[in-house]
Each structure stands twice: as C-alpha cells, then as structure tokens.
Enzyme design. Structure first.
Site, PDB file in Angstrom:
ATOM      1  N   THR A   1      -9.804  -4.852   1.570  1.00 18.16           N
ATOM      2  CA  THR A   1     -10.686  -5.376   2.626  1.00 18.16           C
ATOM      3  C   THR A   1     -11.306  -4.276   3.480  1.00 18.16           C
ATOM      4  OG1 THR A   1      -8.791  -5.567   4.104  1.00 18.16           O
ATOM      5  CG2 THR A   1      -9.364  -7.528   2.828  1.00 18.16           C
TER       6      THR A   1
ATOM      7  N   THR B   1      -6.109 -11.691   3.343  1.00 16.91           N
ATOM      8  CA  THR B   1      -7.245 -10.990   2.736  1.00 16.91           C
ATOM      9  C   THR B   1      -8.401 -11.956   2.482  1.00 16.91           C
ATOM     10  OG1 THR B   1      -6.332 -11.397   0.547  1.00 16.91           O
ATOM     11  CG2 THR B   1      -5.733  -9.310   1.601  1.00 16.91           C
TER      12      THR B   1
ATOM     13  N   GLN C   1       1.779  -6.006  -3.253  1.00 16.42           N
ATOM     14  CA  GLN C   1       2.262  -6.174  -1.872  1.00 16.42           C
ATOM     15  C   GLN C   1       3.582  -5.393  -1.700  1.00 16.42           C
ATOM     16  OE1 GLN C   1       1.212  -9.531  -3.455  1.00 16.42           O
ATOM     17  NE2 GLN C   1      -0.731  -8.587  -2.985  1.00 16.42           N
TER      18      GLN C   1
ATOM     19  N   ARG D   1      -9.976  -2.864   5.892  1.00 14.98           N
ATOM     20  CA  ARG D   1      -9.454  -2.905   7.267  1.00 14.98           C
ATOM     21  C   ARG D   1      -8.609  -1.666   7.567  1.00 14.98           C
ATOM     22  NH1 ARG D   1      -6.332  -8.563   7.404  1.00 14.98           N
ATOM     23  NH2 ARG D   1      -5.982  -7.990   5.233  1.00 14.98           N
TER      24      ARG D   1
ATOM     25  N   ASP E   1       0.810  -1.225   0.000  1.00 12.58           N
ATOM     26  CA  ASP E   1       0.000   0.000   0.000  1.00 12.58           C
ATOM     27  C   ASP E   1       0.839   1.269   0.000  1.00 12.58           C
ATOM     28  OD1 ASP E   1      -2.259  -1.648   0.114  1.00 12.58           O
ATOM     29  OD2 ASP E   1      -2.178  -1.707   2.305  1.00 12.58           O
TER      30      ASP E   1
ATOM     31  N   ARG F   1      -5.517   0.214   8.536  1.00 14.94           N
ATOM     32  CA  ARG F   1      -4.103  -0.160   8.453  1.00 14.94           C
ATOM     33  C   ARG F   1      -3.383   0.263   9.731  1.00 14.94           C
ATOM     34  NH1 ARG F   1      -3.673   2.449   2.465  1.00 14.94           N
ATOM     35  NH2 ARG F   1      -4.583   0.724   1.291  1.00 14.94           N
TER      36      ARG F   1
ATOM     37  N   GLY G   1       1.535   3.080  -2.530  1.00 18.77           N
ATOM     38  CA  GLY G   1       1.122   4.022  -3.580  1.00 18.77           C
ATOM     39  C   GLY G   1       1.610   3.591  -4.950  1.00 18.77           C
ATOM     40  N   LYS G   2       1.834   2.267  -5.100  1.00 12.37           N
ATOM     41  CA  LYS G   2       2.344   1.734  -6.365  1.00 12.37           C
ATOM     42  C   LYS G   2       1.389   2.047  -7.516  1.00 12.37           C
ATOM     43  CE  LYS G   2       2.284  -2.359  -4.397  1.00 12.37           C
ATOM     44  NZ  LYS G   2       1.980  -2.012  -3.007  1.00 12.37           N
ATOM     45  N   GLY G   3       0.080   1.875  -7.242  1.00  9.61           N
ATOM     46  CA  GLY G   3      -0.934   2.079  -8.288  1.00  9.61           C
ATOM     47  C   GLY G   3      -0.846   3.475  -8.881  1.00  9.61           C
TER      48      GLY G   3
ATOM     49  N   ALA H   1      -4.254  -7.692  -3.857  1.00  8.82           N
ATOM     50  CA  ALA H   1      -3.762  -6.331  -4.083  1.00  8.82           C
ATOM     51  C   ALA H   1      -4.927  -5.366  -4.242  1.00  8.82           C
ATOM     52  CB  ALA H   1      -2.907  -6.308  -5.349  1.00  8.82           C
ATOM     53  N   GLY H   2      -4.714  -4.139  -3.824  1.00  6.71           N
ATOM     54  CA  GLY H   2      -5.683  -3.063  -4.063  1.00  6.71           C
ATOM     55  C   GLY H   2      -4.888  -1.832  -4.433  1.00  6.71           C
ATOM     56  N   HIS H   3      -4.904  -1.467  -5.704  1.00 11.58           N
ATOM     57  CA  HIS H   3      -4.100  -0.349  -6.199  1.00 11.58           C
ATOM     58  C   HIS H   3      -5.038   0.794  -6.589  1.00 11.58           C
ATOM     59  CE1 HIS H   3      -0.606  -3.324  -7.253  1.00 11.58           C
ATOM     60  NE2 HIS H   3      -0.936  -3.307  -5.978  1.00 11.58           N
TER      61      HIS H   3
HETATM   62  P1  GDP Z   1      -0.808   0.474  -3.544  1.00 14.70           P
HETATM   63  O1  GDP Z   1      -1.425  -0.806  -3.082  1.00 14.70           O
HETATM   64  O2  GDP Z   1       0.665   0.505  -3.303  1.00 14.70           O
HETATM   65  O3  GDP Z   1      -1.172   0.837  -4.944  1.00 14.70           O
HETATM   66  O4  GDP Z   1      -1.416   1.617  -2.591  1.00 14.70           O
HETATM   67  P2  GDP Z   1      -2.975   1.775  -2.159  1.00 14.70           P
HETATM   68  O5  GDP Z   1      -3.741   2.280  -3.316  1.00 14.70           O
HETATM   69  O6  GDP Z   1      -3.456   0.551  -1.483  1.00 14.70           O
HETATM   70  O7  GDP Z   1      -2.828   2.854  -1.008  1.00 14.70           O
HETATM   71  C1  GDP Z   1      -2.262   4.117  -1.235  1.00 14.70           C
HETATM   72  C2  GDP Z   1      -3.320   5.192  -0.906  1.00 14.70           C
HETATM   73  O8  GDP Z   1      -2.696   6.449  -0.778  1.00 14.70           O
HETATM   74  C3  GDP Z   1      -4.363   5.366  -1.991  1.00 14.70           C
HETATM   75  O9  GDP Z   1      -5.576   5.727  -1.411  1.00 14.70           O
HETATM   76  C4  GDP Z   1      -3.810   6.517  -2.831  1.00 14.70           C
HETATM   77  O10 GDP Z   1      -4.836   7.239  -3.512  1.00 14.70           O
HETATM   78  C5  GDP Z   1      -3.179   7.355  -1.752  1.00 14.70           C
HETATM   79  N1  GDP Z   1      -2.001   8.131  -2.149  1.00 14.70           N
HETATM   80  C6  GDP Z   1      -1.009   7.793  -3.025  1.00 14.70           C
HETATM   81  N2  GDP Z   1      -0.040   8.721  -3.030  1.00 14.70           N
HETATM   82  C7  GDP Z   1      -0.424   9.667  -2.130  1.00 14.70           C
HETATM   83  C8  GDP Z   1       0.188  10.864  -1.651  1.00 14.70           C
HETATM   84  O11 GDP Z   1       1.275  11.238  -2.049  1.00 14.70           O
HETATM   85  N3  GDP Z   1      -0.493  11.558  -0.696  1.00 14.70           N
HETATM   86  C9  GDP Z   1      -1.709  11.165  -0.210  1.00 14.70           C
HETATM   87  N4  GDP Z   1      -2.281  11.915   0.722  1.00 14.70           N
HETATM   88  N5  GDP Z   1      -2.302  10.049  -0.650  1.00 14.70           N
HETATM   89  C10 GDP Z   1      -1.667   9.299  -1.583  1.00 14.70           C
HETATM   90  P1  IMO Z   2      -1.054  -4.111  -2.287  1.00 16.95           P
HETATM   91  O1  IMO Z   2      -0.616  -4.650  -3.638  1.00 16.95           O
HETATM   92  C1  IMO Z   2      -1.038  -4.666   2.035  1.00 16.95           C
HETATM   93  C2  IMO Z   2      -1.220  -8.833   3.469  1.00 16.95           C
HETATM   94  C3  IMO Z   2      -2.451  -9.280   4.211  1.00 16.95           C
HETATM   95  C4  IMO Z   2      -1.834 -10.290   5.152  1.00 16.95           C
HETATM   96  C5  IMO Z   2      -0.751 -10.946   4.296  1.00 16.95           C
HETATM   97  C6  IMO Z   2      -1.175 -12.258   3.660  1.00 16.95           C
HETATM   98  O2  IMO Z   2      -2.309  -3.330  -2.350  1.00 16.95           O
HETATM   99  O3  IMO Z   2       0.081  -3.401  -1.641  1.00 16.95           O
HETATM  100  P2  IMO Z   2      -2.776 -12.846   1.631  1.00 16.95           P
HETATM  101  O4  IMO Z   2      -4.238 -12.599   1.410  1.00 16.95           O
HETATM  102  O5  IMO Z   2      -1.894 -12.228   0.597  1.00 16.95           O
HETATM  103  O6  IMO Z   2      -2.441 -14.304   1.848  1.00 16.95           O
HETATM  104  O7  IMO Z   2      -2.440 -12.122   3.033  1.00 16.95           O
HETATM  105  O8  IMO Z   2      -0.446  -9.993   3.279  1.00 16.95           O
HETATM  106  N1  IMO Z   2      -1.472  -8.246   2.133  1.00 16.95           N
HETATM  107  C7  IMO Z   2      -1.363  -6.937   1.841  1.00 16.95           C
HETATM  108  N2  IMO Z   2      -1.102  -5.877   2.644  1.00 16.95           N
HETATM  109  N3  IMO Z   2      -1.195  -4.494   0.700  1.00 16.95           N
HETATM  110  C8  IMO Z   2      -1.425  -5.547  -0.114  1.00 16.95           C
HETATM  111  O9  IMO Z   2      -1.430  -5.425  -1.453  1.00 16.95           O
HETATM  112  C9  IMO Z   2      -1.562  -6.831   0.452  1.00 16.95           C
HETATM  113  N4  IMO Z   2      -1.819  -8.068  -0.045  1.00 16.95           N
HETATM  114  C10 IMO Z   2      -1.739  -8.918   0.985  1.00 16.95           C
HETATM  115  O10 IMO Z   2      -3.067  -8.214   4.901  1.00 16.95           O
HETATM  116  O11 IMO Z   2      -1.193  -9.641   6.216  1.00 16.95           O
HETATM  117 MG    MG Z   3      -2.953  -1.475  -1.814  1.00 18.85          MG
END
Ligand code: GDP
Ligand code: IMO
Ligand code: MG
Length: 432
Positions: A301, A129, A224, A303, A13, A305, A15-17, A39-41
């Site tokens: 999910t 997840t 991840q 949840r 999480d 963080r 901010g890869k997406g 994953a959730g991007h």
């Molecule tokens: P990923 O799984 O690595 O793609 O990251 P997620 O999307 O799960 O979580 C990153 C969250 O931070 C998302 O809600 C993005 O919209 C947000 N985000 C990304 N870059 C920034 C930033 O520079 N500042 C803020 N405030 N939010 C950001």
């Molecule tokens: P992105 O790509 C954060 C965590 C779960 C759990 C562990 C194992 O959005 O960064 P799993 O369902 O993969 O067997 O769960 O990994 N987890 C993540 N945490 N970001 C994710 O993906 C995750 N994908 C799995 O919360 O601790």
């Molecule tokens: Mg994510």
C-alpha cells in the site's frame, strides 16, 4: 531433502521474500499457504526489484514449482496482473505455477465491503490493506465462499454468485449506503478471468504429497507475521488467516509430521503497518530515522510503517507459538548508526512486570516496555557475508537475541540483495 516453513515472527514485512528467494536455490517446491495479495514480498536481484503479492517468491528461479495452496484467498484480477507483469519482465510463469482449486476467490464485493466496513469503524478501524481479504475469509467460514474450482462449472458458479450477490448487495445498499453490483457484468468479468486461471488449477495437496514422497524439498512461504495471526496475534488488529506455523498445514493439506524445520524471520528492530498496539513503537525522531534507514514503506500500500525497537517479549512469543527451530535476523545494517541500541526485555503493566506476551489486548495496549541498552557498533555492516566480519558489538547483539528468545540465529541478512547474507547454519541439509 527437508521441508521448511519460513514465516514472519513479528507484525509482517520482516524480509520473508528475500529469504525465500535465496533459499529457493535448494528447494524444489515453494508454496504460499495463507493470506492473499495483502502480502508484499520484495526481491532484489542486482539492479532489479520485484514485489510479489500472491505468487511465491521462488518464481524467479527456473525449474522450481511454485504453488498457491488452498489456504490462500485468491483475487483473480490481482493474480492475472502479477502473471502478466512477471511475463513482461521475462519471467515465465505458465509452466512453474500450480494453484489449488480449493482456494477461495476474492471478488469485487469483498473489496467493497472491506473498504466500507473500515469507513464505518471510524477510529476503531483495523487499517486493512483494502484488498477484500477479511470479507473473503468470512464467506469461507460462513460456507458461502466461491472456490477457484467453481470457475470450471459455469452453471454452479453463476448460481452461487447470484445467491451471494443478493446478500452482498443488500449489505452494500442498506448498511453502507453504497452501490451494489450487477450480476450479469460480474459473472462475465469473472468468467473471463477464469479462462486465464483454469489451466493452473489442480489438487495441490496431492501434488505436494507426491513430491514429498519422491524426496523433493518443500519451502513453505508465510505471509504477514505471527502477531497478525487471527488466533494468536493482537486480535482484533490482525489479518484474517493463520500466519503462524499451523497455517502451513491447513493451508496446503500436508500433515505436521512432514515438517522438518520452522524458521522465524525477524528484523533487528520492529515495524507494524495499520492500527493496533505496538509496545516498543517510537513515534519521534528515532522511529523516523529507522523508517528512513530501513526504507519502511509498505510494499503493497506504500503506507509508512510504524517503527520501534526490537521486542524480545514478542519474538519469544512467536518462537513458542510456531515452535521455531531457527531465527533469520534481517536488516541489522539499519542499526549501524546507533551509539546504543534499546532492546525490550519485558513489559510493565500497571504494577505488574511481565516477560511473557500478554494474552489480552488491553494488556498489550497498556504495556510499558522495559529496555536494556546494548552497545551499538557505529560501523557499516551492509553487505557483510561472514560472521567473523561483523563488528564485535553486532555479534553480541545477535547473541543477546538468541539468549532472550531461546532459539539459535542461523542466518543474518545485511542488505536487500541475495548475496548480502551471512549463513551461520545451512537451513537445508548438505545432501539435499
Ligand atoms: P516481507 O513482506 O517479509 O517479504 O518483507 P517486505 O519485502 O515487505 O519488506 C522488507 C524490506 O526490507 C524490503 O524492501 C527488502 O528489500 C528489504 N530488506 C530485506 N532484508 C534486508 C536487510 O537485511 N537490510 C536492508 N537494509 N533491507 C532489507
Ligand atoms: P507481508 O506478507 C504487514 C496488516 C494490515 C492491517 C492488518 C489487516 O508483506 O508481511 P488485511 O488487509 O490483511 O485484512 O489487513 O494486517 N497486513 C500486513 N502488514 N505485512 C503484510 O504482509 C500485511 N498484510 C496485512 O496493514 O493492519
Ligand atoms: Mg511485506
């Protein structure tokens, strides 16, 4: 032309997406290589927000090819839902998506086993997840997995399914005291899903290799984070795939000499979802404030963080494991409110002081972080697009991270929108 891996340098999480969406502009192919719909991007474009789970974050850009590589654990139902959701929102997927026929399928029994085995673990649960990721990779390694390409051969698919179901139903009924699944209905359910998926299937390793030879630029989108990597993360509190750079090779079928850069995305602080050690975690009001300001709730999910301070030990480790060539620092704006910012430089474990990430999970669990306090900037950095406009203290924060990790920060994200980004050094060479 350049082939670049973008991956998480923490526990996911980061901010890869957002970054992959932004850099897709300069790439031709965007490929996911490990994990699945755990994953959730998140991508924010103007007023619109997209959360992608399986489909690469390049999909919003017309004319780019998105690839789901062989390393992905593919839930057909989740994929179809994502394709339909994007289509409803006016994003065509049909002509832009290719899926490896060697992807292993996540089937309903994997989801059931994931959930039941977490229940059985009780307080030792991983906090997965619940998407069936682990059990699907178990089958892959046990060599009983069913691959996407098997859907093109109904007889073979049925035989494999029938054999697996015998074992899975035994496990469900005898160990978990839960209901097993019916072969006929499962077979027809997955075959129906297969009809939707078959047109996308191809040998993506060959496709990517040919593209690379033509001079196309490939962006590898990690899921991840390094500390959730099954080999190098905080095992057993990890996911079941290689989220570190090696996964980009085995998960696509391209060789290491084709990779030009490896970029690690890291937040300006740290978060983690699920169980497992997290040395700099803040369980009190300071963590709560980070969660609130950073909107730290799981994109998959929902949840909350777990939140804590930046951990240079962990990110330095990620730099080593991945051979990082650059860092992309995100969410610096979340720290705007702080007078001083604690940052972790090392761990005290019993009487020992360490600056390298411990090899044993017990040591990580017992690690007491040693903090330095850096001056905060107490000004808004949200949306800043030029390095010179960052407050001096924020610039110093970035420089401190570079010194600690030993890798240059090449981009800084100051908000969730594409435009809210500072580019210090363009990841792609100017000619590409
Ligand atoms: P990923 O799984 O690595 O793609 O990251 P997620 O999307 O799960 O979580 C990153 C969250 O931070 C998302 O809600 C993005 O919209 C947000 N985000 C990304 N870059 C920034 C930033 O520079 N500042 C803020 N405030 N939010 C950001
Ligand atoms: P992105 O790509 C954060 C965590 C779960 C759990 C562990 C194992 O959005 O960064 P799993 O369902 O993969 O067997 O769960 O990994 N987890 C993540 N945490 N970001 C994710 O993906 C995750 N994908 C799995 O919360 O601790
Ligand atoms: Mg994510």
């Amino acid at each position: 032309m350049a082939n670049i891996i973008i991956l998480g340098a923490q526990w996911g999480d980061e901010g890869k997406g957002k970054l992959v969406d932004l850099l897709t502009e300069q790439a031709d192919c965007i490929v996911r290589y490990q994990g699945g719909h755990n994953a959730g991007h998140t991508l924010v474009v103007g007023e619109e927000k997209f959360v992608l789970h399986l489909i690469p974050a390049g999909i919003l850009h017309p004319g780019k090819t998105c690839v789901i590589g062989n390393g992905i654990a593919l839930d057909p139902q989740a994929l179809i839902e994502e394709i339909d959701d994007l289509s409803r929102r006016g994003i065509p997927v049909e002509s832009n998506l290719k899926i490896s026929d060697a992807c292993h399928l996540i089937l309903p029994y994997h989801r059931a086993i994931d959930k039941e085995s977490e229940k059985l673990k009780g307080t030792r649960r991983i906090g997965t997840t619940g998407r069936g990721i682990g059990p699907a990779y178990v089958d892959k390694m046990a060599r009983i997995g069913i691959r996407a390409g098997d859907l093109a051969h109904p007889k073979i698919f049925r035989e494999k399914l029938s054999q697996n179901l015998q074992e899975m139903n035994y496990l469900m009924e005898k160990l978990f005291r839960a209901h097993g699944l019916d072969l006929e209905s499962l077979y027809s359910e997955v075959m129906t899903q297969g009809e939707r998926i078959l047109p996308y299937l191809t040998d993506t390793s060959l496709y990517l290799w040919e593209e690379a030879r033509k001079g196309s630029s490939i962006l590898f989108e990690g899921a991840q984070g390094t500390l959730l990597d099954v080999d190098h993360g905080t095992y057993p509190f990890v996911t079941s795939s290689n989220a570190s750079a090696g996964g980009a090779l085995t998960g696509t079928g391209l060789g290491p000499t084709m990779i030009d850069k490896v970029l690690g995305v890291t937040k300006a602080y740290t978060t983690r979802v699920g169980s497992g050690p997290f040395p700099t975690e803040q369980t009190g009001p300071e963590g709560e404030r980070l969660r609130e300001r950073g909107q730290e709730f799981g994109a998959t999910t929902g949840r909350a963080r777990r939140c804590g301070w930046f951990d240079a030990v962990a990110v330095r480790y990620a730099a080593r494991i991945n051979g990082l060539t650059g860092i992309i620092l995100t969410k610096i704006d979340v720290l705007d409110h702080l007078e001083t910012i604690p940052v972790c430089t090392g761990y005290r474990i019993g009487t020992r002081m360490v600056t390298e990430f411990p090899h044993h999970i017990e040591d990580v669990a017992n690690a007491k972080p040693v903090y330095e306090a850096l001056p905060g900037w107490k000004a808004t950095t949200r949306g800043i697009r030029r390095w010179e406009e960052l407050p001096k203290e924020a610039q110093e924060y970035v420089r401190w991270i570079e010194r600690q990790v030993g890798v240059p920060v090449i981009m800084i994200s100051t908000g969730s929108e594409r435009s809210e980004t500072i580019t210090i050094q363009e990841p792609f060479p100017a000619s590409s």
